[in-house]
Design a protein around this motif. Structure first.
Motif, PDB file in Angstrom:
ATOM      1  N   ILE A 169       0.835  -1.193   0.000  1.00 53.22           N
ATOM      2  CA  ILE A 169       0.000   0.000   0.000  1.00 53.22           C
ATOM      3  C   ILE A 169       0.873   1.246   0.000  1.00 53.22           C
ATOM      4  CG2 ILE A 169      -1.643   1.335   1.366  1.00 53.22           C
ATOM      5  CD1 ILE A 169      -2.823  -1.332   2.315  1.00 53.22           C
ATOM      6  N   ALA A 170       1.909   1.244   0.824  1.00 56.55           N
ATOM      7  CA  ALA A 170       2.809   2.403   0.881  1.00 56.55           C
ATOM      8  C   ALA A 170       3.499   2.617  -0.459  1.00 56.55           C
ATOM      9  CB  ALA A 170       3.838   2.215   1.990  1.00 56.55           C
TER      10      ALA A 170
ATOM     11  N   TYR B 221       3.973   5.585  -5.503  1.00 54.20           N
ATOM     12  CA  TYR B 221       3.955   5.558  -6.965  1.00 54.20           C
ATOM     13  C   TYR B 221       2.895   6.519  -7.509  1.00 54.20           C
ATOM     14  CZ  TYR B 221       3.211   3.838 -11.683  1.00 54.20           C
ATOM     15  OH  TYR B 221       3.055   3.755 -13.050  1.00 54.20           O
ATOM     16  N   GLU B 222       1.722   6.506  -6.906  1.00 52.31           N
ATOM     17  CA  GLU B 222       0.660   7.410  -7.349  1.00 52.31           C
ATOM     18  C   GLU B 222       1.050   8.866  -7.131  1.00 52.31           C
ATOM     19  OE1 GLU B 222      -2.169   6.791  -9.016  1.00 52.31           O
ATOM     20  OE2 GLU B 222      -1.453   4.741  -9.146  1.00 52.31           O
ATOM     21  N   GLN B 223       1.724   9.157  -6.013  1.00 56.16           N
ATOM     22  CA  GLN B 223       2.171  10.525  -5.751  1.00 56.16           C
ATOM     23  C   GLN B 223       3.227  10.945  -6.768  1.00 56.16           C
ATOM     24  OE1 GLN B 223       0.707  12.550  -3.523  1.00 56.16           O
ATOM     25  NE2 GLN B 223       1.915  14.145  -4.453  1.00 56.16           N
ATOM     26  N   GLU B 224       4.136  10.030  -7.126  1.00 56.75           N
ATOM     27  CA  GLU B 224       5.135  10.329  -8.158  1.00 56.75           C
ATOM     28  C   GLU B 224       4.465  10.627  -9.488  1.00 56.75           C
ATOM     29  OE1 GLU B 224       8.276   7.473  -8.621  1.00 56.75           O
ATOM     30  OE2 GLU B 224       8.537   7.309  -6.459  1.00 56.75           O
ATOM     31  N   LYS B 225       3.435   9.848  -9.819  1.00 54.81           N
ATOM     32  CA  LYS B 225       2.702  10.095 -11.066  1.00 54.81           C
ATOM     33  C   LYS B 225       2.050  11.468 -11.051  1.00 54.81           C
ATOM     34  CE  LYS B 225      -0.345   6.990 -12.015  1.00 54.81           C
ATOM     35  NZ  LYS B 225      -1.231   5.898 -12.406  1.00 54.81           N
ATOM     36  N   ILE B 226       1.427  11.809  -9.942  1.00 55.76           N
ATOM     37  CA  ILE B 226       0.765  13.111  -9.833  1.00 55.76           C
ATOM     38  C   ILE B 226       1.781  14.234  -9.955  1.00 55.76           C
ATOM     39  CG2 ILE B 226      -0.438  14.636  -8.209  1.00 55.76           C
ATOM     40  CD1 ILE B 226      -1.878  12.073  -7.187  1.00 55.76           C
ATOM     41  N   ASN B 227       2.928  14.079  -9.291  1.00 56.39           N
ATOM     42  CA  ASN B 227       3.973  15.101  -9.374  1.00 56.39           C
ATOM     43  C   ASN B 227       4.514  15.234 -10.786  1.00 56.39           C
ATOM     44  OD1 ASN B 227       3.684  15.563  -6.653  1.00 56.39           O
ATOM     45  ND2 ASN B 227       5.446  14.326  -6.060  1.00 56.39           N
TER      46      ASN B 227
END
Length: 134
Positions: free
Chosen positions: A74-75, A80-86
């Motif tokens: 989950i972490a 990974y999702e935060q990296e994509k958003i950034n």
């Protein structure tokens, strides 16, 4: 003694026996609490034929009703999702800046560039006039 489902069948549902024991214990505790709340609300209709909480938990795991997700997974997924958003927001900012730069960089908008073009044209005209071709 637990006979069905067998341990080999349950091993297919989890990655380790430790995970299996942990899942069964947590789910059995949840089932016990649910039954306790139901009994407190309506003590007269307690069903004595229900399976024990551990048996019910094991059955739910073998049927695939409940599962598990590793907290590390989950972490990693959130990171990974935060990296994509950034990355997407950075890309959008760069795209917006590039479009703004292209709009601001009109070659004939700057007086110095316009003067340089005039000088180059006059020099070319003067050279061609000397050669007699113009």
């Amino acid at each position: 003694m637990m006979i069905k489902p067998g341990i080999t069948e349950l091993d297919r549902c989890v990655d380790s026996r430790y995970t299996l024991v942990s899942m069964v214990a947590k789910r059995a505790r949840m089932i016990g609490n649910e039954r306790l709340e139901a009994n407190e609300n309506n003590a007269e209709n307690y069903d004595t034929t229900l399976n024990k909480p551990v048996t019910q938990a094991v059955d739910e795991i073998s049927q695939g009703v409940i599962g598990y997700v590793r907290s590390e997974a989950i972490a990693r997924a959130r990171a990974y999702e935060q990296e994509k958003i950034n990355a997407i927001s950075h890309f959008e900012k760069e795209k917006t800046n590039d479009l703004k730069d292209e709009a601001d960089s009109d070659p004939f908008d700057d007086a110095a560039e316009l003067n340089a073009v005039d000088v180059a044209l006059s020099a070319a005209t003067h050279t061609e006039a000397k050669d007699g071709e113009f």
